[in-house]
Structures are given as structure tokens and as C-alpha cells.
Design a protein around this motif. Structure first.
Motif, PDB file in Angstrom:
ATOM      1  N   HIS A 289       0.835  -1.207   0.000  1.00 34.67           N
ATOM      2  CA  HIS A 289       0.000   0.000   0.000  1.00 34.67           C
ATOM      3  C   HIS A 289       0.867   1.252   0.000  1.00 34.67           C
ATOM      4  N   GLY A 439      -6.387  -7.801   2.286  1.00 37.33           N
ATOM      5  CA  GLY A 439      -6.347  -6.617   1.417  1.00 37.33           C
ATOM      6  C   GLY A 439      -6.902  -6.894   0.034  1.00 37.33           C
ATOM      7  N   ASP A 491      -5.433  -1.424   1.202  1.00 40.16           N
ATOM      8  CA  ASP A 491      -4.532  -2.154   2.104  1.00 40.16           C
ATOM      9  C   ASP A 491      -3.461  -2.853   1.270  1.00 40.16           C
TER      10      ASP A 491
END
Length: 502
Positions: A289, A439, A491
Motif C-alpha cells: 500500500h 487486502g 490495504d
């Protein structure tokens, strides 16, 4: 008398009032018994007594000459109310004779409202002359048919050249105004002065009114203010540019440091991939990220031939999460020297994480990680799995099975939810093991801009099973970029794929 809308009174020949109607009482604010017996002269202003005497004596000609009378026994006077207030009135007298007695029949009308309207009209009519700005009226030939006092003073004072500027300007607007019949506004410059001009065509008439306001002082103030604002803007721009330069330098230094940290993190992951790839085909994707990732893998070969693999997803992302990842890498190496049971390793690892991260934390802050600890036993074709809020998927013959593990994390928050347990699964050649961080499932995107979620993730794995194994990480990465589109990456996104062979 009572039916008449006017104020009526009847007097004797000497002016003594002996009868009135109710309108008369209301106009002068007297009670009837107060006014009866008074002389009509007493309710006439002193300034108009002479007019009244001429009126009562029937001298209309003299009244008309001296006082602007209306003729036929009618004249404007001022009456006196009971409280002494003066009111404008119109009075008409008619002499009558009854039973040998002479009387005067008096009709009075209140002119207060009429006089107020006349004053308003007079005030409006004086407006152009009293206006300190220029007021002109221009005909269809462009010639000035009226100019107020301010305009005349201007034309007397300015040079001939300036007069010509104004006259030519007005003539130049004639065609425009009489063609469109719309008001026109603009700024006009004459010598060193500025004027704001309003040209208003009058509907149904062949002229237009011109209103001109001198705005030289206003324009000068605006120009001065603009100069000050520009100077201030230049100063602020210079300050901002200097500050941006400082921030850019600090940011560049920070990025370089973080990038170096990523190099270290990449080396840890490369080492883990080398350990796994010595026995099995492996594909790994880690889309950080924020440069460095809170997702990581660790691997080590045990003395008994088992391959230990930890897949971790630390709280948050970026630098803070990557620091937790480095810490866990170190703790794992220590624990593996003393423990071989996955459940014991995970329980001990949780205690270590809590011990190192709980001190000084604010209430409500939970630091830790989700993790999947697995061992692959090539000799016995066996997978052992201990999960902390992360599932392991097993693909066999294009069918996908999920092993959910324990539904709590390696953190202080998860410490009260129980101990970690492991489970074992027999493996066959070409089985593929998938472990992924949340994520991927939590990423917004697609045609409805929704999260991918568990069902979408499992669909992705099923489709990926049709792709050659050595292209699967690339395929998943391509899908995630298409799915995310213009959305923000929420994420770290990582997935580990291992193909078993005995």
C-alpha cells in the motif's frame, strides 16, 4: 348632511357654527357640543384668514388673482384641528336663506393625502436636478435633449476634446440601443478619469436615459488594493515555494529511507521464496500500500525435513506494519529453535507480540497480526496448518477447499479468545496451496464499485487454476489492477501459491 362624504357645517351670516355633520367632527377632532357656537374663522389658519374673508364675502375674482382660487366660492386653505395641528383643506361656501335668515352652507374636504402625493411627485421630478451624478436624455439622433445641473457643470468645465468624446460615444450607442431595446452598461475613460455609464432605453419612446457616475477614486482604490494583493500574493508564493522545497527535500529523504527499508524487506522475502522453491514450485505477489508492506512471508527448513512457512498480515500498513513484520521474523527464528508444534509456536508467538507491543499503547489501540503458519512434509505428503484469522485454500483437480483455522489474531485483543489449534491434511501431487491477506478481499472496484469479498476471491482462484502455474501471480496482479480501476488501494495485497510434488 350625514349622508355626504364631505365635512359639512352650517353657519350664521356672522360665521357662528350652529350645525355640523359627523365627518366634520372627525376631521377637526371635536365633539359636536364643543364646536357648536364657535366661529368658523377660529378653525382657519391665521395665514389664510384674508382668503377666507374674501371667500365669505363672495369676492371670487380677488381670490383667483391673489390666491389661485378655483372659482365658484371654492379655495384651498389650512384648517386648525383641536390639537392645533394644521391640515390642508378645500372649502366651498354656498349662501342660503331660510325663513328670512341668511346662512352659509360650508363643504370641506381633507387634502392631506393629495398634498402628500403632490410632494412625492414634486420630489421625483426634482430628482434628476438634485442628483450629484450626470443624468442625460438622448434622442434617436444621438443629440442631448436634457442634461441635469451636474451634467451642465461638467460640460462647462471640461475641454472641447472631452466634450466630443462624450457626444461621439452617445451617438455611437444609438443604433445598438434602439435595435436591441436592452439596457447597456460599461466603463468609460475620459482623460484621466473613469466613469460608469448606464444607458437605459425607454420602452415606447424614441429616447434613452443616460446615468453617469464618476468612479475615478473607486478605480484608483481598487488598483491600489490589487497592487497590494499582488505584492502579498508574490510574497506568500515565495514563502510557499520555499516551504514546498523544504518539504520536498524532507519527503525525498524519507522516501529514500523507506525505499531502503523495502530493499531489506524484499531480501527477507527473497530468502523465504528460495527456501520454499528448493522443494516446490512457488508464486508470490505482494502489492504494498505504501512502499513497504505489512504483509510478509517467512520460511525455514527444519531438521526433520519439514518446510516451515509463516504468512503474516500485520495491523495497518506502511512503515508501522513493516516494523511489526521485521519483529515477527526475528521472533520466529528464535521460537523454531525450541518448539516444533505449530499450536505451541503460535501461542508462544502471540505472547511475544503482546509483550513487545502492548507497553505504552493508548486504550483501544490493538497492534498485532493475522497469520497462517504451515508446514509441508514432502516425505509424508502432509500439510499441517495453524491459522490466526487467515484461511488456507487447497486446490485439487480444479476444486477448491477452505481451511479456516482459528478466528482470532496474534494480538492482545485475541488473547482472551482461546489457544491456537492446528489441523493436518494429506497432500497429492499437483495440489496447490493458496494463502492470501484480506487486502485482496477488501479492495473496492468492479462495475458496481463494491468489495471483492470472499466469494469474489474464491472465483478469482478458480479462474486462476486454469492458468499455467508460473503465470498465476502475474494473472492475479493484472486482475486486481483492473478490478481496482481508479479507486484507492485500501490495504497491502499479497498472495502465496505453492504447488506440491512428492
Amino acid at each position: 348632511m350625514e349622508q355626504d362624504i364631505s365635512s359639512i357645517c352650517v353657519t350664521r351670516s356672522d360665521g357662528t357654527i350652529f350645525q355640523v355633520n359627523s365627518n366634520f367632527d372627525s376631521l377637526f377632532n371635536y365633539e359636536k357640543d364643543e364646536i357648536i357656537g364657535q366661529n368658523l374663522r377660529d378653525i382657519i389658519s391665521v395665514n389664510f384668514r384674508e382668503v377666507f374673508e374674501n371667500l365669505i364675502n363672495g369676492n371670487d375674482k380677488l381670490i383667483n388673482q391673489k390666491h389661485g382660487g378655483k372659482g365658484k366660492g371654492e379655495v384651498e386653505l389650512e384648517g386648525i384641528m383641536k390639537n392645533g395641528e394644521l391640515i390642508p383643506i378645500m372649502m366651498r361656501l354656498s349662501k342660503i336663506s331660510l325663513l328670512g335668515e341668511n346662512y352659509v352652507y360650508v363643504t370641506i374636504n381633507d387634502l392631506t393625502e393629495l398634498k402628500q402625493k403632490e410632494q412625492q411627485v414634486d420630489s421625483i421630478s426634482r430628482f434628476p436636478e438634485e442628483n450629484p451624478h450626470f443624468v442625460l436624455r438622448v434622442d434617436q439622433k444621438g443629440e442631448i435633449s436634457y442634461a441635469n445641473y451636474s451634467s451642465k457643470s461638467f460640460f462647462k468645465e471640461v475641454p472641447y476634446a472631452s466634450k466630443r468624446v462624450v457626444l461621439n460615444y452617445l451617438k455611437g450607442k444609438v443604433d445598438l440601443l434602439f435595435r436591441d431595446w436592452k439596457p447597456f452598461y460599461e466603463e468609460l475613460k475620459i482623460e484621466n478619469d473613469s466613469y460608469y455609464v448606464s444607458l437605459i432605453p425607454i420602452s415606447g419612446q424614441y429616447y434613452f436615459n443616460v446615468y453617469v457616475t464618476k468612479i475615478t477614486d473607486y478605480v484608483s482604490k481598487v488598483e491600489e488594493r490589487e497592487k497590494k494583493l499582488k505584492a502579498l500574493s508574490d510574497e506568500l508564493s515565495e514563502r510557499v515555494e520555499n516551504q514546498v522545497g523544504e518539504i520536498r527535500e524532507k519527503n525525498q529523504s524519507l522516501i529514500e529511507n523507506i525505499s531502503f527499508a523495502k530493499t531489506i524487506q524484499d531480501s527477507f522475502e527473497a530468502k523465504a521464496i528460495r527456501v520454499i522453491s528448493e522443494k516446490y514450485d512457488v508464486q508470490y505477489l505482494n502489492n504494498a500500500h505504501s512502499i513497504v508492506s505489512g504483509d510478509f512471508i517467512w520460511s525455514s527448513e527444519a531438521d526433520d525435513g519439514r518446510t516451515f512457512i509463516l504468512f503474516g498480515d500485520c495491523t495497518g500498513h506502511g512503515v508501522s506494519a513493516s516494523m511489526v513484520a521485521v519483529m515477527v521474523n526475528s521472533l520466529l527464528a528464535q521460537r523454531l529453535t525450541t518448539e516444533k508444534s505449530l499450536s505451541l509456536i503460535m501461542n508462544a508467538l502471540r505472547d511475544d507480540v503482546i509483550s513487545l507491543t502492548s507497553q505504552g499503547l493508548k486504550e483501544g489501540v490493538n497492534v498485532g497480526l493475522d497469520a497462517a503458519l504451515v508446514t509441508i512434509d514432502k516425505q509424508n505428503s502432509e500439510l499441517e496448518f495453524c491459522g490466526a484469522n487467515i484461511s488456507v485454500y487447497l486446490e485439487r483437480n480444479s476444486e477448491l477447499k477452505e481451511f479456516r483455522g482459528n478466528r482470532f489474531s496474534l494480538s492482545l485483543e485475541g488473547s482472551s479468545l482461546g489457544i491456537f489449534n492446528s489441523e493436518k491434511v494429506k497432500l497429492e501431487d499437483d495440489d496447490v496451496i493458496y494463502i492470501a491477506s484480506d487486502g485482496i478481499r477488501d479492495q473496492f472496484g468492479g462495475p458496481r464499485n463494491k468489495k471483492l469479498k470472499r466469494i469474489g476471491f474464491e472465483g478469482l482462484i478458480n479462474r486462476t487454476s486454469q492458468i499455467p502455474f508460473n503465470e498465476r501471480a502475474k494473472h492475479i496482479d493484472s486482475f486486481l489492477k483492473d478490478w481496482q480501476g481508479e479507486n484507492y488501494q485500501v490495504d497491502d495485497q499479497s498472495i502465496l501459491c505453492i504447488r506440491f510434488s512428492s
